[in-house]
Scaffold this motif. Structure first.
Motif, PDB file in Angstrom:
ATOM      1  N   ARG A   1       0.783  -1.066  -0.063  1.00  0.00           N
ATOM      2  CA  ARG A   1       0.075   0.000  -0.122  1.00  0.00           C
ATOM      3  C   ARG A   1       0.913   1.371  -0.113  1.00  0.00           C
ATOM      4  NH1 ARG A   1      -5.425  -0.417   0.426  1.00  0.00           N
ATOM      5  NH2 ARG A   1      -6.145  -2.430   0.921  1.00  0.00           N
ATOM      6  N   ILE A   2       1.886   1.240   0.693  1.00  0.00           N
ATOM      7  CA  ILE A   2       2.843   2.357   0.800  1.00  0.00           C
ATOM      8  C   ILE A   2       3.350   2.582  -0.379  1.00  0.00           C
ATOM      9  CG2 ILE A   2       5.024   3.392   1.640  1.00  0.00           C
ATOM     10  CD1 ILE A   2       4.053   1.931   4.379  1.00  0.00           C
ATOM     11  N   PHE A   3       3.890   1.338  -1.267  1.00  0.00           N
ATOM     12  CA  PHE A   3       4.732   1.730  -2.465  1.00  0.00           C
ATOM     13  C   PHE A   3       3.455   2.050  -3.694  1.00  0.00           C
ATOM     14  CE2 PHE A   3       8.373   0.075  -0.701  1.00  0.00           C
ATOM     15  CZ  PHE A   3       9.319   0.778  -1.369  1.00  0.00           C
ATOM     16  N   ASP A   4       2.344   1.662  -3.333  1.00  0.00           N
ATOM     17  CA  ASP A   4       1.252   2.236  -4.263  1.00  0.00           C
ATOM     18  C   ASP A   4       1.001   3.647  -4.326  1.00  0.00           C
ATOM     19  OD1 ASP A   4      -1.207   2.335  -5.827  1.00  0.00           O
ATOM     20  OD2 ASP A   4      -2.246   1.856  -4.454  1.00  0.00           O
ATOM     21  N   ILE A   5       0.885   4.150  -3.232  1.00  0.00           N
ATOM     22  CA  ILE A   5       0.871   5.511  -2.700  1.00  0.00           C
ATOM     23  C   ILE A   5       2.051   6.019  -3.267  1.00  0.00           C
ATOM     24  CG2 ILE A   5       0.834   7.419  -0.925  1.00  0.00           C
ATOM     25  CD1 ILE A   5      -0.488   5.552   0.805  1.00  0.00           C
ATOM     26  N   ALA A   6       3.337   5.869  -3.137  1.00  0.00           N
ATOM     27  CA  ALA A   6       4.553   6.269  -3.671  1.00  0.00           C
ATOM     28  C   ALA A   6       4.480   6.383  -5.314  1.00  0.00           C
ATOM     29  CB  ALA A   6       5.650   5.865  -3.096  1.00  0.00           C
ATOM     30  N   GLY A   7       3.883   5.443  -5.790  1.00  0.00           N
ATOM     31  CA  GLY A   7       3.923   5.267  -7.140  1.00  0.00           C
ATOM     32  C   GLY A   7       2.907   6.564  -7.815  1.00  0.00           C
ATOM     33  N   GLU A   8       1.523   6.909  -6.989  1.00  0.00           N
ATOM     34  CA  GLU A   8       0.691   7.700  -7.420  1.00  0.00           C
ATOM     35  C   GLU A   8       1.232   9.190  -7.288  1.00  0.00           C
ATOM     36  OE1 GLU A   8      -2.829   9.121  -8.969  1.00  0.00           O
ATOM     37  OE2 GLU A   8      -1.905   7.133  -8.979  1.00  0.00           O
ATOM     38  N   GLU A   9       2.294   9.310  -6.339  1.00  0.00           N
ATOM     39  CA  GLU A   9       2.455  10.604  -5.888  1.00  0.00           C
ATOM     40  C   GLU A   9       4.059  10.887  -6.641  1.00  0.00           C
ATOM     41  OE1 GLU A   9       1.452  12.904  -3.958  1.00  0.00           O
ATOM     42  OE2 GLU A   9      -0.284  12.026  -3.615  1.00  0.00           O
ATOM     43  N   GLY A  10       4.387   9.856  -7.348  1.00  0.00           N
ATOM     44  CA  GLY A  10       5.739  10.083  -8.069  1.00  0.00           C
ATOM     45  C   GLY A  10       7.157  10.264  -7.085  1.00  0.00           C
ATOM     46  N   PHE A  11       6.856   9.453  -5.718  1.00  0.00           N
ATOM     47  CA  PHE A  11       7.925   9.474  -4.961  1.00  0.00           C
ATOM     48  C   PHE A  11       9.021   8.631  -5.189  1.00  0.00           C
ATOM     49  CE2 PHE A  11       4.971  10.757  -1.273  1.00  0.00           C
ATOM     50  CZ  PHE A  11       4.780  12.213  -1.736  1.00  0.00           C
ATOM     51  N   ASP A  12      10.278   8.780  -4.846  1.00  0.00           N
ATOM     52  CA  ASP A  12      11.498   7.938  -4.961  1.00  0.00           C
ATOM     53  C   ASP A  12      11.967   7.165  -3.491  1.00  0.00           C
ATOM     54  OD1 ASP A  12      13.900   6.724  -5.541  1.00  0.00           O
ATOM     55  OD2 ASP A  12      14.846   8.429  -6.163  1.00  0.00           O
ATOM     56  N   LEU A  13      11.021   6.493  -3.055  1.00  0.00           N
ATOM     57  CA  LEU A  13      11.246   5.879  -1.757  1.00  0.00           C
ATOM     58  C   LEU A  13      12.454   4.947  -1.398  1.00  0.00           C
ATOM     59  CD1 LEU A  13       8.014   4.475  -0.455  1.00  0.00           C
ATOM     60  CD2 LEU A  13       8.899   6.744  -0.206  1.00  0.00           C
ATOM     61  N   GLY A  14      13.018   4.469  -2.829  1.00  0.00           N
ATOM     62  CA  GLY A  14      14.457   3.847  -2.525  1.00  0.00           C
ATOM     63  C   GLY A  14      15.526   4.822  -2.255  1.00  0.00           C
ATOM     64  N   THR A  15      15.546   5.730  -2.718  1.00  0.00           N
ATOM     65  CA  THR A  15      16.619   6.919  -2.402  1.00  0.00           C
ATOM     66  C   THR A  15      16.157   7.550  -1.024  1.00  0.00           C
ATOM     67  OG1 THR A  15      16.968   7.523  -4.721  1.00  0.00           O
ATOM     68  CG2 THR A  15      17.789   8.972  -3.235  1.00  0.00           C
ATOM     69  N   THR A  16      14.961   7.692  -0.902  1.00  0.00           N
ATOM     70  CA  THR A  16      14.620   8.405   0.348  1.00  0.00           C
ATOM     71  C   THR A  16      15.024   7.445   1.599  1.00  0.00           C
ATOM     72  OG1 THR A  16      12.775   9.723  -0.558  1.00  0.00           O
ATOM     73  CG2 THR A  16      12.627   9.522   1.788  1.00  0.00           C
ATOM     74  N   ILE A  17      14.823   6.298   1.452  1.00  0.00           N
ATOM     75  CA  ILE A  17      15.108   5.302   2.403  1.00  0.00           C
ATOM     76  C   ILE A  17      16.701   5.160   2.690  1.00  0.00           C
ATOM     77  CG2 ILE A  17      15.277   2.757   2.935  1.00  0.00           C
ATOM     78  CD1 ILE A  17      12.409   2.510   1.522  1.00  0.00           C
ATOM     79  N   ALA A  18      17.448   5.255   1.660  1.00  0.00           N
ATOM     80  CA  ALA A  18      18.867   5.486   1.769  1.00  0.00           C
ATOM     81  C   ALA A  18      19.349   6.737   2.375  1.00  0.00           C
ATOM     82  CB  ALA A  18      19.464   5.065   0.376  1.00  0.00           C
ATOM     83  N   GLU A  19      18.691   7.573   2.264  1.00  0.00           N
ATOM     84  CA  GLU A  19      18.970   8.908   2.814  1.00  0.00           C
ATOM     85  C   GLU A  19      18.702   8.805   4.268  1.00  0.00           C
ATOM     86  OE1 GLU A  19      18.432  11.939  -0.964  1.00  0.00           O
ATOM     87  OE2 GLU A  19      17.100  11.678   0.519  1.00  0.00           O
ATOM     88  N   LEU A  20      17.553   8.444   4.668  1.00  0.00           N
ATOM     89  CA  LEU A  20      17.130   8.345   6.161  1.00  0.00           C
ATOM     90  C   LEU A  20      17.960   7.232   6.882  1.00  0.00           C
ATOM     91  CD1 LEU A  20      13.260   8.379   5.700  1.00  0.00           C
ATOM     92  CD2 LEU A  20      14.745  10.090   7.179  1.00  0.00           C
ATOM     93  N   ILE A  21      18.526   6.153   6.443  1.00  0.00           N
ATOM     94  CA  ILE A  21      19.324   5.226   6.606  1.00  0.00           C
ATOM     95  C   ILE A  21      20.697   5.807   7.134  1.00  0.00           C
ATOM     96  CG2 ILE A  21      20.740   3.115   6.529  1.00  0.00           C
ATOM     97  CD1 ILE A  21      18.239   1.967   5.079  1.00  0.00           C
ATOM     98  N   ALA A  22      21.243   6.689   6.173  1.00  0.00           N
ATOM     99  CA  ALA A  22      22.495   7.264   6.479  1.00  0.00           C
ATOM    100  C   ALA A  22      22.132   8.430   7.458  1.00  0.00           C
ATOM    101  CB  ALA A  22      22.945   7.816   5.200  1.00  0.00           C
ATOM    102  N   TYR A  23      21.119   9.064   7.344  1.00  0.00           N
ATOM    103  CA  TYR A  23      20.912  10.188   8.620  1.00  0.00           C
ATOM    104  C   TYR A  23      20.811   9.463   9.838  1.00  0.00           C
ATOM    105  CZ  TYR A  23      18.503  13.732  11.358  1.00  0.00           C
ATOM    106  OH  TYR A  23      18.079  14.359  12.454  1.00  0.00           O
ATOM    107  N   ASN A  24      20.067   8.517  10.005  1.00  0.00           N
ATOM    108  CA  ASN A  24      20.033   7.846  11.171  1.00  0.00           C
ATOM    109  C   ASN A  24      21.163   7.419  11.881  1.00  0.00           C
ATOM    110  OD1 ASN A  24      17.102   8.537  11.263  1.00  0.00           O
ATOM    111  ND2 ASN A  24      16.569   6.649  10.460  1.00  0.00           N
ATOM    112  N   GLN A  25      21.970   6.886  11.132  1.00  0.00           N
ATOM    113  CA  GLN A  25      23.289   6.574  11.772  1.00  0.00           C
ATOM    114  C   GLN A  25      24.079   7.718  12.230  1.00  0.00           C
ATOM    115  OE1 GLN A  25      24.715   4.559   8.076  1.00  0.00           O
ATOM    116  NE2 GLN A  25      24.227   2.513   8.920  1.00  0.00           N
TER     117      GLN A  25
END
Length: 129
Positions: free
Chosen positions: A87-111
């Motif tokens: 469901r989350i990736f469906d929303i991302a597709g409709e919104e045109g979000f790049d969740l893969g890159t956003t996840i990588a950025e958040l992982i790096a930030y959280n570290q």
């Protein structure tokens, strides 16, 4: 282990999940009015709550160690987590979000976050989970 912000594997995985989950939802008709056949605008809060419902069902499945009725070789905990991700990736597709890159950025930030380090978590008032 350090995750790169521009991690190609996460970017590609995110793109594939977004494309597949959104395309599956579109193909089955979740983004179309069944009466008119026309595309519909969906309430984003409702979509997020549908993902939240999947997570709530995952908790109940974990609590009861239930097996899924549709995929009986899988635990409800696993299938409902997958349903929330879909469901989350469906929303991302409709919104045109790049969740893969956003996840990588958040992982790096959280570290780099001091409050996420073991010493801070063990301190009084530290995050336990």
């Amino acid at each position: 282990m350090t995750i790169e912000i521009n991690n190609p594997a996460l970017q590609v995985a995110g793109q594939i999940l977004t494309q597949q989950c959104h395309a599956a939802a579109v193909d089955i008709g979740w983004w179309t009015d069944p009466k008119s056949g026309k595309g519909i605008e969906k309430n984003r809060a409702e979509l997020v709550m549908l993902a939240t419902t999947q997570l709530a069902k995952a908790v109940e499945g974990h609590r009861t160690s239930a097996m899924d009725t549709h995929l009986p070789h899988r635990q409800v905990f696993e299938t409902k987590l997958a349903g929330a991700v879909m469901r989350i990736f469906d929303i991302a597709g409709e919104e045109g979000f790049d969740l893969g890159t956003t996840i990588a950025e958040l992982i790096a930030y959280n570290q780099t976050r001091p409050d996420h380090q073991p010493a801070a978590r063990l301190a009084a008032g530290g995050k336990k989970y």
